[in-house]
Design a protein around this motif. Structure first.
Motif, PDB file in Angstrom:
ATOM      1  N   ARG A  61       0.853  -1.368  -0.223  1.00  0.00           N
ATOM      2  CA  ARG A  61      -0.419   0.028  -0.180  1.00  0.00           C
ATOM      3  C   ARG A  61       0.776   1.266   0.017  1.00  0.00           C
ATOM      4  O   ARG A  61       1.840   1.183   0.981  1.00  0.00           O
ATOM      5  N   GLY A  62       0.423   2.179  -0.534  1.00  0.00           N
ATOM      6  CA  GLY A  62       1.026   3.447  -1.103  1.00  0.00           C
ATOM      7  C   GLY A  62       0.815   4.242   0.633  1.00  0.00           C
ATOM      8  O   GLY A  62       0.071   4.398   0.324  1.00  0.00           O
ATOM      9  N   ARG A  63       1.689   5.121   0.182  1.00  0.00           N
ATOM     10  CA  ARG A  63       1.167   6.719   1.203  1.00  0.00           C
ATOM     11  C   ARG A  63       1.903   8.093   0.648  1.00  0.00           C
ATOM     12  O   ARG A  63       2.478   8.414   0.641  1.00  0.00           O
ATOM     13  N   THR A  64       0.621   8.770  -0.259  1.00  0.00           N
ATOM     14  CA  THR A  64       0.795   9.430  -1.526  1.00  0.00           C
ATOM     15  C   THR A  64      -0.469  10.462  -0.554  1.00  0.00           C
ATOM     16  O   THR A  64      -1.604  10.300  -1.229  1.00  0.00           O
ATOM     17  N   ALA A  65       0.026  11.531   0.038  1.00  0.00           N
ATOM     18  CA  ALA A  65      -1.190  12.035   1.109  1.00  0.00           C
ATOM     19  C   ALA A  65      -2.252  11.511   1.744  1.00  0.00           C
ATOM     20  O   ALA A  65      -1.872  10.852   2.395  1.00  0.00           O
ATOM     21  N   GLN A  66      -3.048  11.964   1.135  1.00  0.00           N
ATOM     22  CA  GLN A  66      -4.363  11.127   1.484  1.00  0.00           C
ATOM     23  C   GLN A  66      -5.152   9.635   0.939  1.00  0.00           C
ATOM     24  O   GLN A  66      -5.398   8.545   0.982  1.00  0.00           O
ATOM     25  N   TRP A  67      -3.967   9.643  -0.269  1.00  0.00           N
ATOM     26  CA  TRP A  67      -4.145   8.104  -1.314  1.00  0.00           C
ATOM     27  C   TRP A  67      -3.690   7.244  -1.331  1.00  0.00           C
ATOM     28  O   TRP A  67      -2.216   7.113  -1.213  1.00  0.00           O
ATOM     29  N   ARG A  68      -4.081   6.549  -0.506  1.00  0.00           N
ATOM     30  CA  ARG A  68      -3.341   4.893   0.305  1.00  0.00           C
ATOM     31  C   ARG A  68      -3.809   4.061  -1.134  1.00  0.00           C
ATOM     32  O   ARG A  68      -4.139   2.936  -0.623  1.00  0.00           O
ATOM     33  N   PRO A  69      -2.721   3.882  -2.741  1.00  0.00           N
ATOM     34  CA  PRO A  69      -3.266   2.708  -3.936  1.00  0.00           C
ATOM     35  C   PRO A  69      -3.050   1.366  -2.862  1.00  0.00           C
ATOM     36  O   PRO A  69      -1.448   1.457  -2.183  1.00  0.00           O
ATOM     37  N   CYS A  70      -2.838   0.130  -3.272  1.00  0.00           N
ATOM     38  CA  CYS A  70      -2.504  -1.046  -2.991  1.00  0.00           C
ATOM     39  C   CYS A  70      -2.097  -1.638  -4.675  1.00  0.00           C
ATOM     40  O   CYS A  70      -2.987  -0.862  -6.136  1.00  0.00           O
ATOM     41  N   ARG A  71      -0.825  -2.016  -4.285  1.00  0.00           N
ATOM     42  CA  ARG A  71      -0.302  -2.568  -5.473  1.00  0.00           C
ATOM     43  C   ARG A  71       0.093  -3.912  -5.767  1.00  0.00           C
ATOM     44  O   ARG A  71       0.264  -4.393  -4.888  1.00  0.00           O
ATOM     45  N   LEU A  72      -0.109  -4.301  -6.603  1.00  0.00           N
ATOM     46  CA  LEU A  72       0.110  -5.812  -6.771  1.00  0.00           C
ATOM     47  C   LEU A  72       1.880  -6.342  -6.418  1.00  0.00           C
ATOM     48  O   LEU A  72       2.826  -5.744  -7.607  1.00  0.00           O
TER      49      LEU A  72
END
Length: 119
Positions: A61-72
Motif C-alpha cells: 500500500r502506497g502513501r501518497t498524501a490521503q491516497w493510499r493505492p494498493c499495488r500487486l
C-alpha cells in the motif's frame, strides 16, 4: 496460522475474493474504495482481505498524501509458481513414462492378436 512465505501465499490465494482483488490489481493500482466497488461485502471486509494479501506480500500500500493505492507484488506469485512447476515437471515425467508403457502394452496386445489370427 502458518508464517512461512509460501504457506502465506497459498493461504491468501485460497479465497476467491482475494484472488479477484489480485486480478483487479494486475490491471493497475487502486484504492480500497475502488477495489470494494464490485463486491457485495462491506468496506471493512475488503480491508480484512487486503490485510491478508499484504501479510502474504502479495500487495503493498502506497502513501501518497490521503491516497493510499494498493499495488500487486508479483514475487510471491513467482515463488509459488516455481514451487508448483517443480512438482508439475515430476508428474509430467511420470505421465510420459506411463503413456510409453501403455503404448507398449497396446502394441503387444495388437501383435498377440495378429499372431492369434494367423494360427
Amino acid at each position: 496460522m502458518p508464517d512461512d512465505a509460501l504457506s502465506l501465499t497459498f493461504s491468501a490465494l485460497a479465497d476467491p475474493t482475494r484472488r479477484a482483488l489480485l486480478a483487479r490489481l494486475a490491471a493497475g493500482e487502486a484504492t480500497v474504495n475502488e477495489l470494494a466497488e464490485p463486491f457485495d461485502i462491506s468496506l471493512q471486509a475488503v480491508s480484512k482481505h487486503l490485510k491478508v494479501l499484504e501479510r502474504a506480500g502479495l500487495i503493498t500500500r502506497g502513501r501518497t498524501a490521503q491516497w493510499r493505492p494498493c499495488r500487486l507484488e508479483t514475487a510471491p506469485l513467482t515463488e509459488a509458481s516455481a514451487w508448483i512447476e517443480r512438482y508439475k515437471a515430476g508428474w509430467d515425467g511420470r505421465f510420459d513414462r506411463l503413456e510409453d508403457e501403455l503404448r507398449a502394452l497396446q502394441e503387444q496386445a495388437h501383435e498377440k492378436g495378429n499372431n492369434d489370427e494367423q494360427d
